[in-house]
Design an enzyme around this catalytic site. Structure first.
Site: not given
Ligand code: NAD
Ligand code: UFG
Length: 331
Positions: A148, A198, A230, A10, A124, A152, A31-32, A176, A126, A58
């Site tokens: 979600y 996002n 943010r 991912g 996260s 976490k 990764d699945n 994060y 979140t 998985d």
């Molecule tokens: P992503 O979706 O790109 O990567 C997650 C990967 O996990 C994917 O490749 C998916 O195929 C794999 N996956 C999901 N379920 C699975 C399972 N049951 N078995 C095996 N593989 C599985 O997401 P990312 O942005 O790389 O996020 C990675 C981690 O960080 C996640 O746990 C996410 O919740 C956490 N996180 C991400 C963000 C963000 O904004 N990207 C913010 C905070 C936390």
């Molecule tokens: N936004 C826009 N337009 C868009 C997308 C987003 O104006 O098309 C704004 C949102 O309203 C927010 C900011 O941009 O104010 C950031 O939005 P994101 O969706 O990029 O990020 P968030 O902070 O809302 O969400 C992220 C992760 C979630 C996590 C959350 C809290 O995507 O997984 O942070 O950690 F739950």
């Protein structure tokens, strides 16, 4: 000795892979592929001229996972695997619990059985819900605003309540903030599936012509310019925090915020993007998005003091690298 990356195909996992390749640190990816494909890992293999051990499994499939622990001398695990779409989790809470919480339970069982020395979990910001104070430190109360977010919190609790992680493993829970950006002039980056939720992936879709304009969700918040704030962190700074966490062998559980520590509004992001990439970002002000908090940014003092981690990239670097990646994707 080998590090297992769950969810390593991912967005964040593939950037972790890039950093581990740079450091010639052995790792295996499981990764699945529910939210990814192997394209990013393939690009890294070509660039580094090195094979990445990859298994499509998985994490809930315990017998297949066991073969990975048996086959590789795994001494550390970074647990990225999980579903992460907040809206989807509202519609499919059971799927999210099963994949994220039950999946983590299965993995944790093997981590304990195989006496893993270092364990890192991707949590996260979140988990903090609507901030009660800013910047948010690790002692801020937890409150889920979505299934979600609850996943976490539940997984963190599974770890915290398990004596193995408290006494026999160097355990890090990393919360994060908003990871964005891309690796090495856009060699790899975030590939959104479907219409992005996002900010950065949608903004990239706008400048690349997929969408006519960016919808700015609300300009009537009590912030400097009315748009929400943010804490955007460059994905390479984020994965570097994991590398530092991996090198700390202190037994027991540490929880760290991983964020830049600086709040950036949506309008500031648009302006920074336009300036560094010399391209206009068309946008329209829309009503607020349901569930959005006004401001969310980290107090990152703890990770700075204990692990000596510091973000090296600013918002311009983030915008530049993200754009470079989106340009690569078009080729
Ligand atoms: P992503 O979706 O790109 O990567 C997650 C990967 O996990 C994917 O490749 C998916 O195929 C794999 N996956 C999901 N379920 C699975 C399972 N049951 N078995 C095996 N593989 C599985 O997401 P990312 O942005 O790389 O996020 C990675 C981690 O960080 C996640 O746990 C996410 O919740 C956490 N996180 C991400 C963000 C963000 O904004 N990207 C913010 C905070 C936390
Ligand atoms: N936004 C826009 N337009 C868009 C997308 C987003 O104006 O098309 C704004 C949102 O309203 C927010 C900011 O941009 O104010 C950031 O939005 P994101 O969706 O990029 O990020 P968030 O902070 O809302 O969400 C992220 C992760 C979630 C996590 C959350 C809290 O995507 O997984 O942070 O950690 F739950």
């Amino acid at each position: 000795m080998t590090t297992l990356l769950t969810g390593g195909a991912g967005f964040i996992g593939s950037h972790m892979s890039a950093l581990l390749l740079e450091y010639e640190h052995d790792f295996v990816v499981v990764d699945n592929l529910t939210n990814s494909d192997v394209s990013q890992l393939k690009k890294l293999e070509k660039f580094f001229k090195k094979k990445i051990p990859f298994h499509k499994i998985d994490i809930r499939d315990k017998s297949s996972m066991k073969t990975i622990f048996d086959r590789y001398e795994i001494d550390s695990v970074i647990h990225f695997a999980g579903l992460k779409a907040v809206n989807e989790s509202v519609n499919e809470p059971k799927l999210y619990h099963d994949n994220n919480v039950v999946g983590s339970e299965c993995l944790i069982e093997l981590v304990c059985k195989y006496n893993i020395k270092n364990f890192i979990f991707s949590s996260s910001a979140t988990v903090y819900g609507e901030p009660v104070y800013l910047p948010i430190d690790e002692d801020h109360p937890l409150k889920a605003m979505s299934p979600y977010g609850q996943n976490k919190i539940d997984i963190e609790k599974l770890i915290i309540d398990n004596p193995f992680f408290n006494t026999r493993c160097a355990t890090k829970i990393l919360r994060y903030f908003n990871p964005v950006g891309a690796y090495n002039n856009g060699l790899i980056g975030e590939i959104p599936r479907g219409i992005p939720n996002n900010l950065m992936p949608y903004l990239l879709g706008v400048v690349n012509g997929t969408y006519p304009y960016l919808q700015v969700f609300g300009d009537d918040y009590k912030t400097n310019d009315g748009t929400p704030i943010r804490d955007y962190i460059h994905v390479m700074d984020l994965v570097e925090a994991h590398l530092m966490a991996l090198q700390d062998n202190k037994l027991g559980i540490d929880i760290y915020n991983v964020g830049n520590g600086k709040g950036v509004s949506v309008m500031e992001m648009i302006k920074a993007f336009e300036k560094v990439n010399k391209i206009e970002v068309p946008y329209k002000i829309m009503p607020r998005r349901e569930g959005d908090v006004e401001s969310c940014y980290a107090n990152n003092k703890k990770i700075g003091e204990v692990l000596n981690w510091k973000a090296k990239h600013n918002i311009s670097d983030i915008c530049k690298d993200a754009y470079l990646f989106s340009q690569q994707l078009k080729k």
